[in-house]
Write a protein that holds these residues in place. Structure first.
Motif, PDB file in Angstrom:
ATOM      1  N   GLN A 191       0.829  -1.210   0.000  1.00 55.56           N
ATOM      2  CA  GLN A 191       0.000   0.000   0.000  1.00 55.56           C
ATOM      3  C   GLN A 191       0.861   1.258   0.000  1.00 55.56           C
ATOM      4  O   GLN A 191       0.567   2.231  -0.708  1.00 55.56           O
ATOM      5  CB  GLN A 191      -0.933  -0.017   1.213  1.00 55.56           C
ATOM      6  CG  GLN A 191      -2.025  -1.060   1.127  1.00 55.56           C
ATOM      7  CD  GLN A 191      -2.743  -1.270   2.451  1.00 55.56           C
ATOM      8  OE1 GLN A 191      -2.237  -0.873   3.519  1.00 55.56           O
ATOM      9  NE2 GLN A 191      -3.907  -1.895   2.405  1.00 55.56           N
ATOM     10  N   LEU A 192       1.925   1.233   0.781  1.00 56.86           N
ATOM     11  CA  LEU A 192       2.817   2.389   0.810  1.00 56.86           C
ATOM     12  C   LEU A 192       3.518   2.563  -0.532  1.00 56.86           C
ATOM     13  O   LEU A 192       3.674   3.687  -1.027  1.00 56.86           O
ATOM     14  CB  LEU A 192       3.844   2.239   1.934  1.00 56.86           C
ATOM     15  CG  LEU A 192       4.866   3.377   2.048  1.00 56.86           C
ATOM     16  CD1 LEU A 192       4.174   4.731   2.244  1.00 56.86           C
ATOM     17  CD2 LEU A 192       5.833   3.113   3.211  1.00 56.86           C
ATOM     18  N   GLN A 193       3.912   1.446  -1.152  1.00 57.01           N
ATOM     19  CA  GLN A 193       4.590   1.535  -2.450  1.00 57.01           C
ATOM     20  C   GLN A 193       3.669   2.147  -3.504  1.00 57.01           C
ATOM     21  O   GLN A 193       4.092   2.976  -4.317  1.00 57.01           O
ATOM     22  CB  GLN A 193       5.060   0.137  -2.878  1.00 57.01           C
ATOM     23  CG  GLN A 193       6.094   0.143  -3.979  1.00 57.01           C
ATOM     24  CD  GLN A 193       7.477   0.556  -3.501  1.00 57.01           C
ATOM     25  OE1 GLN A 193       7.642   1.135  -2.431  1.00 57.01           O
ATOM     26  NE2 GLN A 193       8.494   0.263  -4.281  1.00 57.01           N
ATOM     27  N   ARG A 194       2.404   1.769  -3.494  1.00 58.82           N
ATOM     28  CA  ARG A 194       1.455   2.338  -4.452  1.00 58.82           C
ATOM     29  C   ARG A 194       1.240   3.830  -4.176  1.00 58.82           C
ATOM     30  O   ARG A 194       1.088   4.631  -5.108  1.00 58.82           O
ATOM     31  CB  ARG A 194       0.129   1.583  -4.396  1.00 58.82           C
ATOM     32  CG  ARG A 194       0.173   0.243  -5.108  1.00 58.82           C
ATOM     33  CD  ARG A 194      -1.167  -0.432  -5.106  1.00 58.82           C
ATOM     34  NE  ARG A 194      -1.410  -1.154  -3.866  1.00 58.82           N
ATOM     35  CZ  ARG A 194      -2.613  -1.487  -3.417  1.00 58.82           C
ATOM     36  NH1 ARG A 194      -3.697  -1.131  -4.084  1.00 58.82           N
ATOM     37  NH2 ARG A 194      -2.748  -2.170  -2.301  1.00 58.82           N
ATOM     38  N   THR A 195       1.241   4.203  -2.894  1.00 61.25           N
ATOM     39  CA  THR A 195       1.103   5.614  -2.531  1.00 61.25           C
ATOM     40  C   THR A 195       2.278   6.424  -3.063  1.00 61.25           C
ATOM     41  O   THR A 195       2.101   7.505  -3.650  1.00 61.25           O
ATOM     42  CB  THR A 195       1.021   5.760  -1.003  1.00 61.25           C
ATOM     43  OG1 THR A 195      -0.112   5.024  -0.517  1.00 61.25           O
ATOM     44  CG2 THR A 195       0.893   7.212  -0.582  1.00 61.25           C
TER      45      THR A 195
ATOM     46  N   ASP B  24      13.141   3.654  -7.850  1.00 64.42           N
ATOM     47  CA  ASP B  24      14.107   2.798  -7.139  1.00 64.42           C
ATOM     48  C   ASP B  24      13.371   1.594  -6.560  1.00 64.42           C
ATOM     49  O   ASP B  24      12.663   1.702  -5.564  1.00 64.42           O
ATOM     50  CB  ASP B  24      14.798   3.604  -6.034  1.00 64.42           C
ATOM     51  CG  ASP B  24      16.089   2.955  -5.578  1.00 64.42           C
ATOM     52  OD1 ASP B  24      16.362   1.806  -5.996  1.00 64.42           O
ATOM     53  OD2 ASP B  24      16.827   3.594  -4.801  1.00 64.42           O
ATOM     54  N   GLU B  25      13.539   0.452  -7.194  1.00 64.81           N
ATOM     55  CA  GLU B  25      12.869  -0.796  -6.803  1.00 64.81           C
ATOM     56  C   GLU B  25      11.352  -0.617  -6.692  1.00 64.81           C
ATOM     57  O   GLU B  25      10.744  -0.890  -5.647  1.00 64.81           O
ATOM     58  CB  GLU B  25      13.447  -1.306  -5.461  1.00 64.81           C
ATOM     59  CG  GLU B  25      14.929  -1.603  -5.480  1.00 64.81           C
ATOM     60  CD  GLU B  25      15.292  -2.817  -6.347  1.00 64.81           C
ATOM     61  OE1 GLU B  25      14.380  -3.514  -6.842  1.00 64.81           O
ATOM     62  OE2 GLU B  25      16.491  -3.061  -6.527  1.00 64.81           O
ATOM     63  N   PRO B  26      10.692  -0.181  -7.762  1.00 71.82           N
ATOM     64  CA  PRO B  26       9.261   0.112  -7.671  1.00 71.82           C
ATOM     65  C   PRO B  26       8.374  -1.105  -7.450  1.00 71.82           C
ATOM     66  O   PRO B  26       7.258  -0.971  -6.949  1.00 71.82           O
ATOM     67  CB  PRO B  26       8.953   0.764  -9.028  1.00 71.82           C
ATOM     68  CG  PRO B  26       9.982   0.205  -9.943  1.00 71.82           C
ATOM     69  CD  PRO B  26      11.222   0.076  -9.110  1.00 71.82           C
ATOM     70  N   SER B  27       8.840  -2.296  -7.830  1.00 72.87           N
ATOM     71  CA  SER B  27       7.988  -3.477  -7.692  1.00 72.87           C
ATOM     72  C   SER B  27       8.134  -4.168  -6.340  1.00 72.87           C
ATOM     73  O   SER B  27       7.487  -5.188  -6.093  1.00 72.87           O
ATOM     74  CB  SER B  27       8.276  -4.474  -8.823  1.00 72.87           C
ATOM     75  OG  SER B  27       9.617  -4.907  -8.783  1.00 72.87           O
TER      76      SER B  27
ATOM     77  N   VAL C   9      15.749   1.403 -11.231  1.00 67.83           N
ATOM     78  CA  VAL C   9      16.587   0.387 -10.600  1.00 67.83           C
ATOM     79  C   VAL C   9      15.680  -0.750 -10.159  1.00 67.83           C
ATOM     80  O   VAL C   9      14.647  -0.518  -9.517  1.00 67.83           O
ATOM     81  CB  VAL C   9      17.340   0.963  -9.383  1.00 67.83           C
ATOM     82  CG1 VAL C   9      17.879  -0.160  -8.502  1.00 67.83           C
ATOM     83  CG2 VAL C   9      18.479   1.852  -9.835  1.00 67.83           C
ATOM     84  N   SER C  10      16.023  -1.969 -10.520  1.00 68.56           N
ATOM     85  CA  SER C  10      15.202  -3.108 -10.104  1.00 68.56           C
ATOM     86  C   SER C  10      16.034  -4.384 -10.077  1.00 68.56           C
ATOM     87  O   SER C  10      16.813  -4.648 -10.987  1.00 68.56           O
ATOM     88  CB  SER C  10      14.016  -3.288 -11.055  1.00 68.56           C
ATOM     89  OG  SER C  10      13.194  -4.354 -10.631  1.00 68.56           O
ATOM     90  N   HIS C  11      15.838  -5.159  -8.988  1.00 68.74           N
ATOM     91  CA  HIS C  11      16.415  -6.496  -8.959  1.00 68.74           C
ATOM     92  C   HIS C  11      15.580  -7.448  -9.820  1.00 68.74           C
ATOM     93  O   HIS C  11      16.095  -8.429 -10.351  1.00 68.74           O
ATOM     94  CB  HIS C  11      16.455  -7.026  -7.513  1.00 68.74           C
ATOM     95  CG  HIS C  11      17.543  -6.425  -6.690  1.00 68.74           C
ATOM     96  ND1 HIS C  11      17.315  -5.411  -5.767  1.00 68.74           N
ATOM     97  CD2 HIS C  11      18.871  -6.677  -6.643  1.00 68.74           C
ATOM     98  CE1 HIS C  11      18.471  -5.077  -5.192  1.00 68.74           C
ATOM     99  NE2 HIS C  11      19.423  -5.827  -5.712  1.00 68.74           N
TER     100      HIS C  11
END
Length: 212
Positions: free
Chosen positions: A137-141, A157-160, A188-190
């Protein structure tokens, strides 16, 4: 849009970035990978002006002319957010309009905020403080805050991280649409697999910079 020349970044005796040279062009979708501690986040933060390089320079351009800065939307890593800060989901998303809100009627701003909350699937959470949110939820915010001003460039930065598969599919669709409209994206994403088809440049950072 951005030219990075001979960039070095060090903390005390530790070298984080070494002789980075990179040109970013309008409409690029750069997917950045590399090991933990390799300097990926540090490069993003240096581009954003959140930390100063030890040596080297970063130049910004609009329509071929040098400018002091660009309109950039930024999604930081979740662990850089103070979840105890007393702010609601709606306030976080609305903060992405800071500096532009004075130029628009309140009715227009409300429509934009409502639209972004709906796009992120967080309308029902709008009055909740961020301290009670799940990681997803915080990531979507934070993603909504990065998008709401329709910036010319997105730095993610690591959005997923923390999001579920359903919203990851929506995120890919959103980024595909933005990229098709000419938004420049640096991510940036792993987990590169969901985004690899969107990118036109794939970079690898382990203190130095290389193409993949």
């Amino acid at each position: 849009m951005i030219s990075i020349e001979n960039l070095w970044l060090s903390y005390t005796d530790k070298s984080v970035l070494e002789d980075i040279n990179l040109d970013i062009y309008q409409g690029d979708f750069l997917l950045v990978s590399g090991p933990n501690g390799g300097g990926k986040t540090s490069l993003l933060r240096t581009i954003l002006g959140l930390q100063k390089p030890t040596r080297g320079a970063i130049y910004f351009f609009e329509k071929g002319e040098p400018v002091d800065s660009l309109d950039i939307g930024y999604l930081p890593q979740k662990n850089s957010i103070d979840s105890k800060f007393p702010i609601t989901v709606e306030e976080v998303v609305a903060s992405g309009l800071m500096g532009k809100s004075a130029k628009r009627p309140q009715s227009v701003l409300k429509r934009e905020i409502d639209y972004m909350l709906d796009l992120m699937g967080i309308t029902a959470l709008r009055e909740r403080p961020i301290g009670v949110l799940s990681g997803g939820q915080l990531q979507r915010t934070l993603f909504g805050r990065a998008l709401i001003s329709h910036p010319e460039m997105l730095i993610l930065d690591e959005p997923s991280s923390y999001i579920d598969r359903q919203f990851e599919v929506r995120m890919v669709d959103i980024l595909r649409e933005l990229s098709s409209r000419g938004t420049t994206i640096m991510m940036v994403s792993h987990e590169i697999e969901p985004f690899i088809a969107l990118s036109n440049r794939n970079l690898y950072i382990d203190h130095t910079l290389g193409d993949r």
